[in-house]
Design a protein around this motif. Structure first.
Motif, mmCIF file in Angstrom:
data_model
loop_
_atom_site.group_PDB
_atom_site.id
_atom_site.type_symbol
_atom_site.label_atom_id
_atom_site.label_comp_id
_atom_site.label_asym_id
_atom_site.label_seq_id
_atom_site.Cartn_x
_atom_site.Cartn_y
_atom_site.Cartn_z
ATOM 1 N N ILE A 1 8.438 -14.047 -5.017
ATOM 2 C CA ILE A 1 9.069 -14.159 -6.127
ATOM 3 C C ILE A 1 8.851 -12.614 -7.046
ATOM 4 C CG2 ILE A 1 10.166 -15.189 -8.334
ATOM 5 C CD1 ILE A 1 9.856 -17.856 -6.688
ATOM 6 N N GLN B 1 10.119 -9.363 -6.243
ATOM 7 C CA GLN B 1 11.307 -9.170 -6.093
ATOM 8 C C GLN B 1 11.965 -8.814 -7.739
ATOM 9 O OE1 GLN B 1 13.269 -8.369 -3.532
ATOM 10 N NE2 GLN B 1 11.228 -8.263 -2.456
ATOM 11 N N VAL B 2 11.231 -9.321 -8.594
ATOM 12 C CA VAL B 2 11.924 -9.259 -9.860
ATOM 13 C C VAL B 2 11.242 -7.966 -10.603
ATOM 14 C CG1 VAL B 2 12.275 -11.796 -10.187
ATOM 15 C CG2 VAL B 2 10.198 -10.665 -10.913
ATOM 16 N N PRO C 1 18.307 -11.995 -10.359
ATOM 17 C CA PRO C 1 17.556 -12.899 -9.654
ATOM 18 C C PRO C 1 18.208 -14.363 -9.811
ATOM 19 C CG PRO C 1 16.260 -11.292 -11.004
ATOM 20 C CD PRO C 1 17.492 -11.298 -11.378
ATOM 21 N N GLN D 1 18.867 -12.990 -4.880
ATOM 22 C CA GLN D 1 19.433 -11.908 -5.765
ATOM 23 C C GLN D 1 21.138 -11.767 -5.774
ATOM 24 O OE1 GLN D 1 17.286 -8.600 -4.884
ATOM 25 N NE2 GLN D 1 16.049 -8.643 -6.650
ATOM 26 N N ALA E 1 19.280 -13.194 -15.545
ATOM 27 C CA ALA E 1 18.562 -14.198 -14.353
ATOM 28 C C ALA E 1 19.512 -15.407 -14.333
ATOM 29 C CB ALA E 1 17.270 -14.674 -14.843
#
Length: 418
Positions: A27, A30-31, A304, A298, A256
């Motif tokens: 995680i 990917q942010v 996200p 996403q 998000a």
């Protein structure tokens, strides 16, 4: 195959249970941190994240000064058998303007600049004054009770690093540098919604086989304590069109998106198919309890998405373990880690090798100063009272099948979110 799916490669083994640490790292990879900043007055910057390195323009303290009320002297040649002559005084905010000579003393208050020629403070408790004559008892260490200029923060040095969360103590430090405002990252905007036709809003009749929505309220509370702006999308009906509309709307206004429920891969769980239309998604089975099912991906504009389980305790545990680190990274404080401390189990605690268990616990300090912990009782993932009674999570690693009374175990004391 999309970029996110290619990175996660779920097709390699869709039944594989991912370890907790691996899931967190996937995680976090990917942010991205937001870059928008704003300048705020110090009182408004509490709990925000610093957006710049702060270099001190001054020494703190600005001058060498006294740490105690007493008398400033030169340590060389001091003799308790020979009284000193008091030649003046120095108070906080003012200074003694002369040059201290051997055999002389200056009465001084805490925070007052050290007179020229002095290097040591005799505290009042060891002194006896008669008129301008001063006698003292006990040994003297040169430099005692003196605070050096720049001893806290030297001019030109790094006072606070970018990414620091501004607690009350950081605000005080910034104020000590003379600043009235500071640059911080803007607040994250997080959209939340609940799913499930069995979920009923408060104020509506609770029909048979239905439950009141709780997860939006716990999520709102944790997000607000984290410093996020919450966009509450309410309860979304169990249909693919409704899910697609909700996800598209959320992606257009939030940094998000978090849902609860609908990630168990049941026949009426439409999040997966909706996400395939409006984004990229990966469904995982996490080797943990509570909270095994988790969705992460996403939306089309790279927002996200976190799909959390529906059980109330599982929502809070998965949020604290997976969502919280990701949001903190997005807020600019990417090196955040949960606090873990070691405690002694007061009782046997069930677990299972191959998964990480998060039991709700109550820790205390016993009469010997030893940290002890016990569970709150029944550990079902729908038992909200197990969270209200707890003050920590008991983290039992995937290498342990169970704990016996007296075993050592890691606990995560509830942070400011819970």
């Amino acid at each position: 195959m999309s970029e996110v799916l290619s990175c996660f490669d779920p097709a390699a083994n869709p039944q594989r249970m991912l370890p907790v640490d691996e899931s967190i790292q996937r995680i976090l990879s990917q942010v991205m941190a937001i870059t928008d900043t704003e300048r705020l007055a110090l009182p408004a910057a509490l709990d925000r994240v610093l957006a710049e390195d702060l270099i001190s323009p001054i020494n703190v303290p600005q001058q060498t000064n006294s740490a105690m009320d007493g008398y400033a002297v030169c340590a060389a040649g001091l003799n308790p058998q020979q009284p000193l002559h008091i030649v003046g005084s120095a108070y906080a905010g003012s200074a003694f303007n002369g040059i201290l000579q051997a055999g002389e003393a200056v009465e001084i208050m805490t925070g007052a600049p050290l007179p020229q020629g002095a290097d040591t403070i005799l505290i009042k408790e060891v002194c006896q004054r008669e008129g301008n004559s001063l006698s003292f008892t006990g040994p003297v260490q040169p430099g005692q009770h003196v605070r050096q200029a720049g001893e806290d923060i030297a001019a030109g040095s790094l006072a606070l690093s970018q990414g620091s969360r501004l607690r009350p103590q950081e605000l005080g430090l910034i104020a000590s540098l003379g600043h009235t405002e500071v640059a911080v990252y803007r607040r994250l905007r997080v959209a939340i919604f609940s799913t499930g036709d069995e979920v009923v809003a408060q104020g509506q009749p609770l029909t048979e086989n239905c439950i009141y929505d709780t997860n939006r309220f716990t999520l709102q509370g944790m997000l607000q304590r984290l410093g996020c702006e919450v966009i509450d999308l309410g309860i979304i009906e169990d249909s693919q069109p409704a899910m697609e509309t909700a996800l598209s709307a959320a992606a257009g206004q939030a940094d998000a998106v978090i849902s609860s429920g609908g990630v168990s891969m049941g026949n009426a769980d439409y999040i997966k198919s909706a996400l395939e239309q409006v984004g990229e998604i990966n469904f995982w089975r996490i080797a943990m309890r509570p909270g095994r099912p988790l969705a992460f991906g996403q939306l089309l504009n790279r927002t996200p998405f976190f799909g959390l389980p529906g059980n109330p305790v599982a929502v809070m545990v998965t949020f604290s373990q997976f969502v919280q680190p990701a949001l903190r990274k997005m807020m600019g404080s990417g090196d955040w880690q949960p606090v873990r401390v070691s405690a002694v189990a007061e009782e046997a605690i069930r677990s299972r090798a191959g998964r990480t268990d998060y039991s709700r616990g109550i820790y205390r300090i016993d009469e010997q100063g030893q940290l002890q912990v016990r569970t709150t009782g029944s550990q079902g993932s729908g038992i909200l009272t197990s969270m209200t009674a707890a003050n920590c999570l008991i983290e039992i690693g995937d290498d342990k099948a169970a704990l016996e009374a007296g075993d050592r175990v890691l606990i995560q004391p509830f942070p400011d979110l819970l």
